[in-house]
Design a protein around this motif. Structure first.
Motif, PDB file in Angstrom:
ATOM      1  N   ILE A 275       2.866 -14.261   1.200  1.00  0.00           N
ATOM      2  CA  ILE A 275       2.038 -14.832   2.228  1.00  0.00           C
ATOM      3  C   ILE A 275       1.137 -13.328   2.703  1.00  0.00           C
ATOM      4  O   ILE A 275       0.202 -13.825   3.669  1.00  0.00           O
ATOM      5  CB  ILE A 275       3.469 -15.592   3.112  1.00  0.00           C
ATOM      6  N   ALA A 276       1.958 -12.833   3.284  1.00  0.00           N
ATOM      7  CA  ALA A 276       1.770 -11.177   3.909  1.00  0.00           C
ATOM      8  C   ALA A 276       2.095  -9.702   3.330  1.00  0.00           C
ATOM      9  O   ALA A 276       3.504  -9.491   3.320  1.00  0.00           O
ATOM     10  CB  ALA A 276       2.829 -11.548   5.474  1.00  0.00           C
ATOM     11  N   ALA A 277       0.779  -9.401   2.324  1.00  0.00           N
ATOM     12  CA  ALA A 277       1.304  -8.425   1.279  1.00  0.00           C
ATOM     13  C   ALA A 277       1.310  -7.048   1.912  1.00  0.00           C
ATOM     14  O   ALA A 277       0.758  -6.792   3.592  1.00  0.00           O
ATOM     15  CB  ALA A 277      -0.112  -7.892   0.611  1.00  0.00           C
ATOM     16  N   GLU A 278       2.053  -6.259   1.777  1.00  0.00           N
ATOM     17  CA  GLU A 278       2.325  -5.300   2.407  1.00  0.00           C
ATOM     18  C   GLU A 278       0.730  -4.047   2.065  1.00  0.00           C
ATOM     19  O   GLU A 278       0.378  -4.173   1.174  1.00  0.00           O
ATOM     20  CB  GLU A 278       3.194  -4.608   1.726  1.00  0.00           C
ATOM     21  N   PRO A 279       0.127  -4.201   3.084  1.00  0.00           N
ATOM     22  CA  PRO A 279      -1.093  -3.016   3.140  1.00  0.00           C
ATOM     23  C   PRO A 279      -0.957  -1.877   1.919  1.00  0.00           C
ATOM     24  O   PRO A 279      -2.277  -1.553   1.464  1.00  0.00           O
ATOM     25  CB  PRO A 279      -1.372  -2.499   4.471  1.00  0.00           C
ATOM     26  N   ALA A 280      -0.089  -1.511   1.629  1.00  0.00           N
ATOM     27  CA  ALA A 280       0.300   0.384   1.491  1.00  0.00           C
ATOM     28  C   ALA A 280       0.307  -0.397  -0.720  1.00  0.00           C
ATOM     29  O   ALA A 280      -0.517   0.914  -0.878  1.00  0.00           O
ATOM     30  CB  ALA A 280       0.902   1.066   1.739  1.00  0.00           C
ATOM     31  N   SER A 281       0.571  -1.379  -0.306  1.00  0.00           N
ATOM     32  CA  SER A 281       0.703  -2.148  -1.447  1.00  0.00           C
ATOM     33  C   SER A 281      -0.754  -1.535  -1.826  1.00  0.00           C
ATOM     34  O   SER A 281      -0.619  -1.505  -4.285  1.00  0.00           O
ATOM     35  CB  SER A 281       0.953  -2.927  -1.696  1.00  0.00           C
ATOM     36  N   PHE A 282      -1.902  -1.967  -0.834  1.00  0.00           N
ATOM     37  CA  PHE A 282      -3.282  -1.683  -2.125  1.00  0.00           C
ATOM     38  C   PHE A 282      -4.210  -0.532  -2.130  1.00  0.00           C
ATOM     39  O   PHE A 282      -4.971  -0.293  -2.790  1.00  0.00           O
ATOM     40  CB  PHE A 282      -4.502  -2.575  -0.784  1.00  0.00           C
ATOM     41  N   ILE A 283      -3.095   0.449  -2.209  1.00  0.00           N
ATOM     42  CA  ILE A 283      -4.103   1.778  -1.595  1.00  0.00           C
ATOM     43  C   ILE A 283      -3.384   2.241  -2.949  1.00  0.00           C
ATOM     44  O   ILE A 283      -1.951   2.741  -3.654  1.00  0.00           O
ATOM     45  CB  ILE A 283      -2.879   2.272  -1.005  1.00  0.00           C
ATOM     46  N   LYS A 284      -4.699   2.488  -4.246  1.00  0.00           N
ATOM     47  CA  LYS A 284      -3.876   3.172  -5.159  1.00  0.00           C
ATOM     48  C   LYS A 284      -3.524   4.312  -6.261  1.00  0.00           C
ATOM     49  O   LYS A 284      -3.504   5.210  -6.614  1.00  0.00           O
ATOM     50  CB  LYS A 284      -5.227   2.140  -6.853  1.00  0.00           C
ATOM     51  N   ARG A 285      -4.879   5.375  -4.972  1.00  0.00           N
ATOM     52  CA  ARG A 285      -4.657   6.250  -5.272  1.00  0.00           C
ATOM     53  C   ARG A 285      -4.798   7.164  -4.536  1.00  0.00           C
ATOM     54  O   ARG A 285      -5.014   8.715  -4.164  1.00  0.00           O
ATOM     55  CB  ARG A 285      -6.405   6.854  -5.230  1.00  0.00           C
ATOM     56  N   GLY A 286      -3.744   7.409  -3.178  1.00  0.00           N
ATOM     57  CA  GLY A 286      -3.369   7.890  -2.554  1.00  0.00           C
ATOM     58  C   GLY A 286      -4.154   8.569  -1.350  1.00  0.00           C
ATOM     59  O   GLY A 286      -4.550   7.627  -0.920  1.00  0.00           O
ATOM     60  N   ARG A 287      -4.228   9.282  -0.638  1.00  0.00           N
ATOM     61  CA  ARG A 287      -5.250   9.830   0.288  1.00  0.00           C
ATOM     62  C   ARG A 287      -6.675   8.798   0.227  1.00  0.00           C
ATOM     63  O   ARG A 287      -6.933   9.186  -0.893  1.00  0.00           O
ATOM     64  CB  ARG A 287      -5.204  10.959   0.566  1.00  0.00           C
ATOM     65  N   PRO A 288      -8.268   8.569   1.410  1.00  0.00           N
ATOM     66  CA  PRO A 288      -9.120   8.644   1.089  1.00  0.00           C
ATOM     67  C   PRO A 288      -9.771   9.792   0.469  1.00  0.00           C
ATOM     68  O   PRO A 288      -9.195  11.145   1.652  1.00  0.00           O
ATOM     69  CB  PRO A 288      -9.311   8.043   2.827  1.00  0.00           C
ATOM     70  N   THR A 289     -11.122   9.752   0.236  1.00  0.00           N
ATOM     71  CA  THR A 289     -11.860  10.926  -0.534  1.00  0.00           C
ATOM     72  C   THR A 289     -12.871  10.876   1.276  1.00  0.00           C
ATOM     73  O   THR A 289     -12.668   9.676   2.190  1.00  0.00           O
ATOM     74  CB  THR A 289     -12.516  10.328  -1.595  1.00  0.00           C
ATOM     75  N   LYS A 290     -13.609  11.480   1.145  1.00  0.00           N
ATOM     76  CA  LYS A 290     -14.351  11.818   2.027  1.00  0.00           C
ATOM     77  C   LYS A 290     -15.903  10.792   2.935  1.00  0.00           C
ATOM     78  O   LYS A 290     -15.696   9.600   3.274  1.00  0.00           O
ATOM     79  CB  LYS A 290     -15.555  12.666   2.624  1.00  0.00           C
ATOM     80  N   LYS A 291     -15.915  10.442   1.339  1.00  0.00           N
ATOM     81  CA  LYS A 291     -16.765   9.389   1.231  1.00  0.00           C
ATOM     82  C   LYS A 291     -15.858   7.559   1.639  1.00  0.00           C
ATOM     83  O   LYS A 291     -16.364   7.603   2.150  1.00  0.00           O
ATOM     84  CB  LYS A 291     -17.170   8.408  -0.425  1.00  0.00           C
ATOM     85  N   ASP A 292     -14.671   7.435   0.898  1.00  0.00           N
ATOM     86  CA  ASP A 292     -14.453   6.425   1.862  1.00  0.00           C
ATOM     87  C   ASP A 292     -14.159   6.987   3.322  1.00  0.00           C
ATOM     88  O   ASP A 292     -13.851   5.778   3.901  1.00  0.00           O
ATOM     89  CB  ASP A 292     -12.943   5.974   1.128  1.00  0.00           C
ATOM     90  N   GLY A 293     -13.953   8.362   3.322  1.00  0.00           N
ATOM     91  CA  GLY A 293     -13.488   7.839   5.096  1.00  0.00           C
ATOM     92  C   GLY A 293     -15.369   7.401   5.764  1.00  0.00           C
ATOM     93  O   GLY A 293     -14.585   7.305   6.961  1.00  0.00           O
ATOM     94  N   ARG A 294     -16.086   7.737   5.388  1.00  0.00           N
ATOM     95  CA  ARG A 294     -17.196   7.571   6.076  1.00  0.00           C
ATOM     96  C   ARG A 294     -16.955   6.473   5.560  1.00  0.00           C
ATOM     97  O   ARG A 294     -17.714   5.578   7.071  1.00  0.00           O
ATOM     98  CB  ARG A 294     -17.866   8.691   5.459  1.00  0.00           C
ATOM     99  N   LEU A 295     -17.039   5.378   4.779  1.00  0.00           N
ATOM    100  CA  LEU A 295     -16.841   3.900   4.478  1.00  0.00           C
ATOM    101  C   LEU A 295     -15.744   3.236   5.605  1.00  0.00           C
ATOM    102  O   LEU A 295     -16.787   2.185   5.960  1.00  0.00           O
ATOM    103  CB  LEU A 295     -16.777   3.200   3.147  1.00  0.00           C
ATOM    104  N   LEU A 296     -15.580   3.706   5.728  1.00  0.00           N
ATOM    105  CA  LEU A 296     -14.377   3.361   6.760  1.00  0.00           C
ATOM    106  C   LEU A 296     -14.522   3.021   8.481  1.00  0.00           C
ATOM    107  O   LEU A 296     -14.736   2.674   9.049  1.00  0.00           O
ATOM    108  CB  LEU A 296     -12.603   4.235   6.336  1.00  0.00           C
ATOM    109  N   ARG A 297     -15.174   4.192   8.540  1.00  0.00           N
ATOM    110  CA  ARG A 297     -15.887   4.624   9.886  1.00  0.00           C
ATOM    111  C   ARG A 297     -16.950   4.037  10.152  1.00  0.00           C
ATOM    112  O   ARG A 297     -17.333   3.410  11.113  1.00  0.00           O
ATOM    113  CB  ARG A 297     -15.853   6.238  10.107  1.00  0.00           C
ATOM    114  N   ARG A 298     -17.290   3.833   9.294  1.00  0.00           N
ATOM    115  CA  ARG A 298     -18.765   2.980   9.886  1.00  0.00           C
ATOM    116  C   ARG A 298     -18.503   1.738   9.245  1.00  0.00           C
ATOM    117  O   ARG A 298     -19.639   0.677  10.146  1.00  0.00           O
ATOM    118  CB  ARG A 298     -19.918   2.892   8.524  1.00  0.00           C
TER     119      ARG A 298
END
Length: 127
Positions: free
Chosen positions: A99-122
Motif C-alpha cells: 500500500i505505502a512503500a518505503e521511499p528509501a527502498s527505491f534508492i538502489k545506488r545510494g547518494r544521487p549523482t550531480k546529474k540526478d540532482g540537476r534532474l531533481l531540481r528541474r
C-alpha cells in the motif's frame, strides 16, 4: 541425528542462501534461540524455538526436523513450523509495504549523482 549446528540448519531450511551468510546473521544477533543470542556453532534440536530476522521480516519457528542436505523448498519447509502469529504479522507487513512503500527502498545506488540532482531540481522547478 539429534542435533546439528544452527548455521547449517538455517541453510538447509532455506532461510539463507549460503551457510556463510547464515553464520554472519547468527553472529550479528539476527537469529535468536529461545529469545537469546547464540553463536553459529550452537546446536539446534527438534522442538527449539527460533526467531529469525531477515530484513524487515521476522520468522518465529519451531524446529520440526534436521537435515544435513539442502533439498527442494517443499522438503525444507518440513524442517520447521512457523507460528500463526508470525505468519499473520508477516502478511500484514507485506500488505502495508504494498500500500505505502518505503521511499528509501527505491534508492538502489545510494547518494544521487550531480546529474540526478540537476534532474531533481528541474523537476521541482528550482532550475
Amino acid at each position: 541425528m539429534d542435533s546439528m549446528r544452527i548455521d547449517k540448519w538455517l541453510w538447509a531450511a532455506r532461510f539463507f542462501k549460503t551457510r556463510s551468510i547464515a553464520q554472519d546473521e547468527v553472529s550479528l544477533g539476527r537469529v535468536l534461540l529461545a529469545g537469546a543470542r547464540i553463536k553459529p556453532s550452537r546446536d539446534v534440536r527438534v522442538g527449539d524455538r527460533l526467531e529469525i530476522h531477515r530484513g524487515p521480516e521476522v520468522f518465529v519457528v519451531y524446529v520440526e526436523g534436521l537435515s544435513n542436505q539442502r533439498g527442494p523448498a517443499s522438503q525444507a519447509q518440513a524442517l520447521y513450523r512457523e507460528t500463526e502469529e508470525s505468519r499473520l504479522a508477516r502478511e500484514k507487513m507485506k500488505a502495508q509495504r504494498e500500500i505505502a512503500a518505503e521511499p528509501a527502498s527505491f534508492i538502489k545506488r545510494g547518494r544521487p549523482t550531480k546529474k540526478d540532482g540537476r534532474l531533481l531540481r528541474r523537476w521541482q522547478g528550482d532550475f
